[in-house]
Design a protein around this motif. Sequence first.
Motif, PDB file in Angstrom:
ATOM      1  N   GLN A  37       0.841  -1.197   0.000  1.00 11.79           N
ATOM      2  CA  GLN A  37       0.000   0.000   0.000  1.00 11.79           C
ATOM      3  C   GLN A  37       0.876   1.247   0.000  1.00 11.79           C
ATOM      4  N   ASN A  38       0.311   2.343  -0.433  1.00 18.17           N
ATOM      5  CA  ASN A  38       1.043   3.600  -0.432  1.00 18.17           C
ATOM      6  C   ASN A  38       1.016   4.180   0.975  1.00 18.17           C
ATOM      7  N   ILE A  39       2.174   4.626   1.457  1.00 18.74           N
ATOM      8  CA  ILE A  39       2.290   5.153   2.812  1.00 18.74           C
ATOM      9  C   ILE A  39       1.377   6.361   3.025  1.00 18.74           C
ATOM     10  N   ALA A  40       1.119   7.132   1.983  1.00 22.84           N
ATOM     11  CA  ALA A  40       0.251   8.307   2.103  1.00 22.84           C
ATOM     12  C   ALA A  40      -1.209   7.924   2.291  1.00 22.84           C
ATOM     13  N   ALA A  41      -1.567   6.699   1.944  1.00 30.69           N
ATOM     14  CA  ALA A  41      -2.964   6.277   2.012  1.00 30.69           C
ATOM     15  C   ALA A  41      -3.298   5.511   3.286  1.00 30.69           C
ATOM     16  N   VAL A  42      -2.307   5.245   4.128  1.00 34.96           N
ATOM     17  CA  VAL A  42      -2.580   4.478   5.342  1.00 34.96           C
ATOM     18  C   VAL A  42      -2.689   5.414   6.543  1.00 34.96           C
ATOM     19  N   THR A  43      -3.454   4.978   7.524  1.00 31.94           N
ATOM     20  CA  THR A  43      -3.599   5.728   8.766  1.00 31.94           C
ATOM     21  C   THR A  43      -2.911   4.939   9.870  1.00 31.94           C
ATOM     22  N   LEU A  44      -1.936   5.576  10.504  1.00 30.34           N
ATOM     23  CA  LEU A  44      -1.196   4.942  11.592  1.00 30.34           C
ATOM     24  C   LEU A  44      -1.630   5.567  12.910  1.00 30.34           C
ATOM     25  N   PRO A  45      -1.529   4.817  14.002  1.00 32.29           N
ATOM     26  CA  PRO A  45      -1.885   5.396  15.307  1.00 32.29           C
ATOM     27  C   PRO A  45      -1.035   6.630  15.604  1.00 32.29           C
ATOM     28  N   ALA A  46      -1.644   7.644  16.188  1.00 33.13           N
ATOM     29  CA  ALA A  46      -0.949   8.905  16.459  1.00 33.13           C
ATOM     30  C   ALA A  46       0.231   8.721  17.402  1.00 33.13           C
ATOM     31  N   ASP A  47       0.141   7.747  18.303  1.00 34.78           N
ATOM     32  CA  ASP A  47       1.212   7.556  19.276  1.00 34.78           C
ATOM     33  C   ASP A  47       2.241   6.506  18.843  1.00 34.78           C
ATOM     34  N   LEU A  48       2.174   6.056  17.601  1.00 31.77           N
ATOM     35  CA  LEU A  48       3.105   5.043  17.110  1.00 31.77           C
ATOM     36  C   LEU A  48       4.484   5.658  16.877  1.00 31.77           C
ATOM     37  N   ASN A  49       5.497   5.080  17.507  1.00 28.97           N
ATOM     38  CA  ASN A  49       6.882   5.492  17.288  1.00 28.97           C
ATOM     39  C   ASN A  49       7.335   4.850  15.980  1.00 28.97           C
ATOM     40  N   HIS A  50       7.422   5.638  14.918  1.00 31.15           N
ATOM     41  CA  HIS A  50       7.750   5.082  13.610  1.00 31.15           C
ATOM     42  C   HIS A  50       8.559   6.080  12.789  1.00 31.15           C
ATOM     43  N   ARG A  51       9.110   5.566  11.703  1.00 35.18           N
ATOM     44  CA  ARG A  51       9.732   6.430  10.702  1.00 35.18           C
ATOM     45  C   ARG A  51       9.517   5.805   9.335  1.00 35.18           C
ATOM     46  N   VAL A  52       9.428   6.670   8.347  1.00 34.33           N
ATOM     47  CA  VAL A  52       9.261   6.246   6.963  1.00 34.33           C
ATOM     48  C   VAL A  52      10.604   6.449   6.282  1.00 34.33           C
ATOM     49  N   ILE A  53      11.099   5.382   5.663  1.00 35.58           N
ATOM     50  CA  ILE A  53      12.409   5.425   5.036  1.00 35.58           C
ATOM     51  C   ILE A  53      12.232   5.216   3.535  1.00 35.58           C
ATOM     52  N   GLY A  54      12.575   6.221   2.775  1.00 38.49           N
ATOM     53  CA  GLY A  54      12.501   6.138   1.324  1.00 38.49           C
ATOM     54  C   GLY A  54      13.777   5.541   0.744  1.00 38.49           C
ATOM     55  N   PRO A  55      13.768   5.226  -0.547  1.00 42.94           N
ATOM     56  CA  PRO A  55      14.955   4.656  -1.164  1.00 42.94           C
ATOM     57  C   PRO A  55      16.119   5.652  -1.144  1.00 42.94           C
ATOM     58  N   ASN A  56      17.284   5.144  -0.836  1.00 43.09           N
ATOM     59  CA  ASN A  56      18.522   5.944  -0.786  1.00 43.09           C
ATOM     60  C   ASN A  56      18.463   7.076   0.235  1.00 43.09           C
ATOM     61  N   GLN A  57      17.535   7.020   1.163  1.00 47.06           N
ATOM     62  CA  GLN A  57      17.429   8.046   2.194  1.00 47.06           C
ATOM     63  C   GLN A  57      18.403   7.729   3.327  1.00 47.06           C
ATOM     64  N   MET A  58      19.126   8.732   3.794  1.00 43.77           N
ATOM     65  CA  MET A  58      20.030   8.534   4.925  1.00 43.77           C
ATOM     66  C   MET A  58      19.209   8.472   6.204  1.00 43.77           C
ATOM     67  N   VAL A  59      19.545   7.524   7.062  1.00 38.33           N
ATOM     68  CA  VAL A  59      18.891   7.396   8.361  1.00 38.33           C
ATOM     69  C   VAL A  59      19.955   7.151   9.418  1.00 38.33           C
ATOM     70  N   THR A  60      19.612   7.431  10.655  1.00 39.59           N
ATOM     71  CA  THR A  60      20.536   7.145  11.740  1.00 39.59           C
ATOM     72  C   THR A  60      20.660   5.640  11.914  1.00 39.59           C
ATOM     73  N   MET A  61      21.769   5.199  12.435  1.00 42.04           N
ATOM     74  CA  MET A  61      22.015   3.768  12.615  1.00 42.04           C
ATOM     75  C   MET A  61      21.637   3.290  14.015  1.00 42.04           C
ATOM     76  N   ASP A  62      21.030   4.151  14.811  1.00 38.18           N
ATOM     77  CA  ASP A  62      20.633   3.726  16.152  1.00 38.18           C
ATOM     78  C   ASP A  62      19.492   2.727  16.061  1.00 38.18           C
ATOM     79  N   TYR A  63      19.471   1.786  16.991  1.00 37.67           N
ATOM     80  CA  TYR A  63      18.407   0.791  17.026  1.00 37.67           C
ATOM     81  C   TYR A  63      17.483   1.128  18.181  1.00 37.67           C
ATOM     82  N   VAL A  64      16.237   1.421  17.861  1.00 39.83           N
ATOM     83  CA  VAL A  64      15.220   1.716  18.873  1.00 39.83           C
ATOM     84  C   VAL A  64      14.205   0.575  18.800  1.00 39.83           C
ATOM     85  N   GLU A  65      14.219  -0.272  19.822  1.00 39.71           N
ATOM     86  CA  GLU A  65      13.411  -1.489  19.808  1.00 39.71           C
ATOM     87  C   GLU A  65      11.928  -1.224  19.589  1.00 39.71           C
TER      88      GLU A  65
END
Length: 84
Positions: A37-65
Amino acid sequence: MKILFLLPLLAACVTGPAPVPSDDGCGAAGYAGLLGQNIAAVTLPADLNHRVIGPNQMVTMDYVESRVNFETDIVGTIMRVTCG
């Protein structure tokens, strides 16, 4: 001759990448139904700890369980859901 003596000591100093826990501590499996599904079309809980990672996008390497990662392709289609 001294170099051969030091090689085993040097090999003991080499470490690999930190292991990533294999359990589903963040509940990513519960979002597997969003794959394709397209990420723009989904509804996620407001309190969900999440991140959206696109292709070739730089992200931190920290691991948050407790964080859910939604990896998308170039048009925003969810391709993978993981913890971290």
